[in-house]
Design an enzyme around this catalytic site. Structure first.
Site, PDB file in Angstrom:
ATOM      1  N   LYS A   1       0.854  -1.184   0.000  1.00 15.70           N
ATOM      2  CA  LYS A   1       0.000   0.000   0.000  1.00 15.70           C
ATOM      3  C   LYS A   1       0.890   1.233   0.000  1.00 15.70           C
ATOM      4  CE  LYS A   1      -2.135   1.402   3.625  1.00 15.70           C
ATOM      5  NZ  LYS A   1      -3.045   1.373   4.772  1.00 15.70           N
TER       6      LYS A   1
ATOM      7  N   ASP B   1     -13.534 -10.044  -8.101  1.00 10.15           N
ATOM      8  CA  ASP B   1     -12.893  -8.861  -8.653  1.00 10.15           C
ATOM      9  C   ASP B   1     -11.763  -8.443  -7.708  1.00 10.15           C
ATOM     10  OD1 ASP B   1     -13.891  -5.395  -9.011  1.00 10.15           O
ATOM     11  OD2 ASP B   1     -12.186  -6.512  -9.784  1.00 10.15           O
TER      12      ASP B   1
END
Ligand SMILES: *[C@@H]1O[C@H](CO)[C@@H](O)[C@H](O)[C@H]1NC(C)=O
Ligand SMILES: *[C@@H]1O[C@H](CO)[C@@H](O)[C@H](O)[C@H]1NC(C)=O
Ligand SMILES: *[C@@H]1O[C@H](CO)[C@@H](O)[C@H](O)[C@H]1NC(C)=O
Ligand SMILES: *[C@@H]1O[C@H](CO)[C@@H](O)[C@H](O)[C@H]1NC(C)=O
Ligand SMILES: *[C@@H]1O[C@H](CO)[C@@H](O)[C@H](O)[C@H]1NC(C)=O
Ligand SMILES: *[C@@H]1O[C@H](CO)[C@@H](O)[C@H](O)[C@H]1NC(C)=O
Length: 632
Positions: free
Chosen positions: A375, A434
């Protein structure tokens, strides 16, 4: 490197071609490589083709002879015929102004000069035989020492010698300029190559000696000219050669080229083929080295410079920031370089998702081959920085198999990146779903476990307020969090519930309402509606094409509804949620009373149209709903 250069040097100079005519009347040496000269004493022929009569050692002598004897006399009447000799020489002393002793070109009856002395005798005669007519010696001396005994004029002269070193005639080294007729001095020990011409006219019995710098055309006026009948001096068979001797001073006497002609001009020496003179220093250095060495050095310096620049640039690219608080948590810190490499330089194709706090990338650590999520958080404000520190110091300590584990972090001026490990369990989710949605869920999941120091906090203080991110995040905020702004484990359970529904239905927490054309539908309300109508399974993501375990899907949907209950107290603790999911504890059958307040909230929710209100209003409205439904 140097060895190679040396080889190169040898090859490039090469052996000069030897041109010695078989004709007894003439010979030419343009350099002496491969020649058949007879050498003695210190005389050597260098690999470059230079005839070095003395090698620098003091008080030694050396000789070199054209190997074959010559007959200079006319066979009919016995007189010495006209001949012409030219040679190129150079004297290299270790001192620029002093050299010893000198050298000669001579014509002698034999090759044996063993009895000759060095120093002032120039390797030509000795104390006993000097000047004795039985020497049958003719010589031209290039004398660099004034020997009073031999009545030398100075220490830089050329002399014509018969049988000894007391010159018949001598003069200063130099030449007469063709145009002005002025005498130009030359310095024999100048370390420069010079050319000498010795001509004898058999009819006039005239001996001419001429000196000039190399490459200068022969001056018309000779330096020395005398009449002397060499028929009275030379034997029938003669040898032509050179002698040289050193004294106290270390000098090299060199001959570069030589030619002879009987009854004709000495053939021209090919100046281009001549070897080079040695340098004054003890180790002669080549011109190739002189040229190549600076180039090699420059190239080396340039390469070194480039490497330094590259290293500095790399350092700058991977530059990081370190502060005091990090000392304790040092092991968690990853280098920016490692993360940069793991994600291929944060390429878009590795992008898993994007949140209000930053972007998340999938990566593989180089050394451990571990699959990780990276991140990237921007921390523009000090406030954001504080939260980041809090996150690292708290998450870093927590380990659980159902948690996304924080492996470490990295900080860099402007940019910081956190590192989370995708747990096995969630990897499966990544495979079926997804990827982008699942990634957002992972972050939420982590928040849930971390409470005050979670990512939600970090997000709250982030400056990024893009509406899409806000809406996406809005759906995860529990009513009491909206009202008080205070996160707790139960606000995270709420978010987890939303996550479960999102995952199973394959829809965003707040989704576009396709039916009524515009407008928004809250996912939780939509699922709840179906549950009340008994059509819960219709909410399961159509993209699964029915390929799922119905019981599992029902469990997840119901659990999702329970977790996202508007009443914090009605939500199960996270530990309980995990037990339900693992099937350790069966999920109790939901009665409509269990979700009664849910329904109430939904009813309240319907009183306004979400599509007509702006973002700040939405926050207020949610807060209002919460206070109404929560009743506190
Ligand atoms: C010079 O020549 C002499 C005699 O051949 C030899 O002993 C001496 O080592 C040589 N010196 C050098 C520097 O080559
Ligand atoms: C070299 O000289 C010697 C005599 O000193 C002679 O016998 C020999 O044939 C000569 N060699 C060449 C190649 O001229
Ligand atoms: C040698 O001397 C004779 C007699 O004087 C003469 O005829 C002849 O040309 C001379 N030879 C040369 C090569 O000069
Ligand atoms: C010259 O040399 C010869 C032969 O070596 C010798 O007999 C003679 O005495 C010498 N003459 C003088 C003046 O030394
Ligand atoms: C010597 O030099 C003089 C003057 O230039 C010239 O006339 C004469 O022919 C020369 N002799 C020889 C043998 O070259
Ligand atoms: C020998 O012949 C040459 C010409 O070839 C001549 O100049 C010379 O004077 C002659 N010598 C004698 C001693 O006759």
């Amino acid at each position: 490197m140097f060895f190679l250069l040396h080889l190169l040097l040898i090859v490039s100079l090469g052996p000069n071609l030897l041109e010695v005519s078989a004709d007894g009347g003439q010979f030419t040496y343009s350099g002496f490589a491969g020649s058949n000269l007879t050498l003695d004493g210190t005389a050597t022929i260098t690999s470059g083709g230079l005839l070095q009569l003395t090698n620098g050692t003091a008080y030694l002598k050396g000789h070199a002879f054209h190997p074959a004897p010559l007959r200079l006399r006319n066979s009919t009447n016995g007189t010495v015929q006209s001949f012409s000799v030219t040679f190129v020489f150079g004297i290299v002393s270790i001192y620029p102004d002093f050299s010893a002793h000198g050298m000669t070109f001579f014509i002698a009856p034999g090759k044996d000069f063993a009895a000759a002395l060095p120093a002032k005798y120039l390797g030509l005669t000795n104390v006993q035989n000097n000047g004795n007519a039985s020497n049958n010696l003719f010589a031209v001396e290039l004398d660099t020492i004034q020997s009073v005994e031999f009545k030398d004029i100075n220490n830089n002269h050329v002399g014509i010698d018969i049988n000894g070193l007391q010159s018949l005639r001598s003069y200063n080294a130099g030449y007469y300029d063709d145009k002005s007729g002025e005498f130009q001095k030359l310095k024999l020990i100048s370390r420069q190559a010079m050319q000498v011409w010795v001509d004898y006219n058999g009819e006039k019995k005239q001996i001419n000696v001429t000196l000039a710098p190399l490459r200068m055309t022969r001056p018309l006026k000779p330096l020395l000219s005398t009449i002397y009948d060499l028929s009275t001096v030379l034997t029938d068979q003669v040898y032509l050669g050179f002698s040289a001797a050193t004294g106290r001073v270390n000098s090299r006497h060199c001959v570069l080229g030589w030619s002879f002609g009987l009854n004709r001009q000495a053939p021209a020496i090919d100046i281009a083929k001549l070897p080079n003179l040695p340098r004054a220093g003890p180790k002669p250095r080549s011109k190739v080295l002189e040229i190549v060495l600076p180039i090699v050095t420059a190239t080396f310096v340039l390469c070194l410079g480039s490497i330094v620049v590259l290293v500095v640039r790399r350092r700058f690219r991977y530059a990081e920031l370190r502060e005091d608080w990090e000392v304790e948590f040092g092991p968690h810190r990853f280098s920016y370089k490692d993360l940069y490499r793991a994600t291929d330089g944060f390429k878009d194709k590795h992008l898993l998702g994007e949140g209000g706090f930053g972007r998340v990338y999938k990566g593989i650590l180089r050394t451990s081959r571990m699959e990780v999520a990276v991140k990237r958080v921007s921390h523009e404000s000090r406030q954001g920085m504080k939260e980041f520190v809090a996150e690292i110091t708290s998450i870093g300590r927590i380990r659980h198999r159902n948690l996304v584990q924080l492996l470490g972090y990295c900080r860099r001026k402007g940019v910081a990146a956190g590192l989370v490990y995708l747990h096995e369990r969630w990897e499966k989710v990544v495979v079926h779903r997804d990827v982008k949605a699942s990634n957002v869920l992972l972050d939420r999941d982590m928040n849930g476990q971390l409470g005050d120091f979670g990512l939600a906090r970090l997000y709250d203080h982030g400056k990024d307020s893009q509406t899409t991110h806000v809406v996406g995040t809005m759906g995860y905020l529990s009513p009491e969090l909206m009202r008080t702004g205070k996160a707790s484990p139960l606000t995270d359970v709420f978010a987890f519930g939303v996550f479960l529904l999102e995952l199973t239905c394959g829809q965003k927490p707040i989704k576009e309402n396709g039916q009524s054309g515009g407008g928004h539908v809250v996912l939780v309300d939509w699922v709840l509606q179906h549950w009340r109508n008994g059509s819960l399974m219709e909410t399961v993501d159509g993209r699964l094409h029915g390929e799922y375990d119905v019981e599992e899907a029902a469990l997840v949907l119901k659990l999702g509804l329970l977790c996202s209950h508007p009443f914090a107290d009605a939500r199960p603790a996270m530990g309980q949620v995990v037990r339900y999911l693992d099937g350790v504890t069966p999920l109790p059958e939901l009665a409509s009373t269990d979700l009664s307040f849910h329904v109430l909230a939904m009813m309240q929710n319907k009183e306004f149209d979400m599509s007509t209100i702006s973002y700040p209003d939405m926050v207020t409205s949610f807060g209002t709903i919460s206070s109404l439904s929560g009743g506190r």
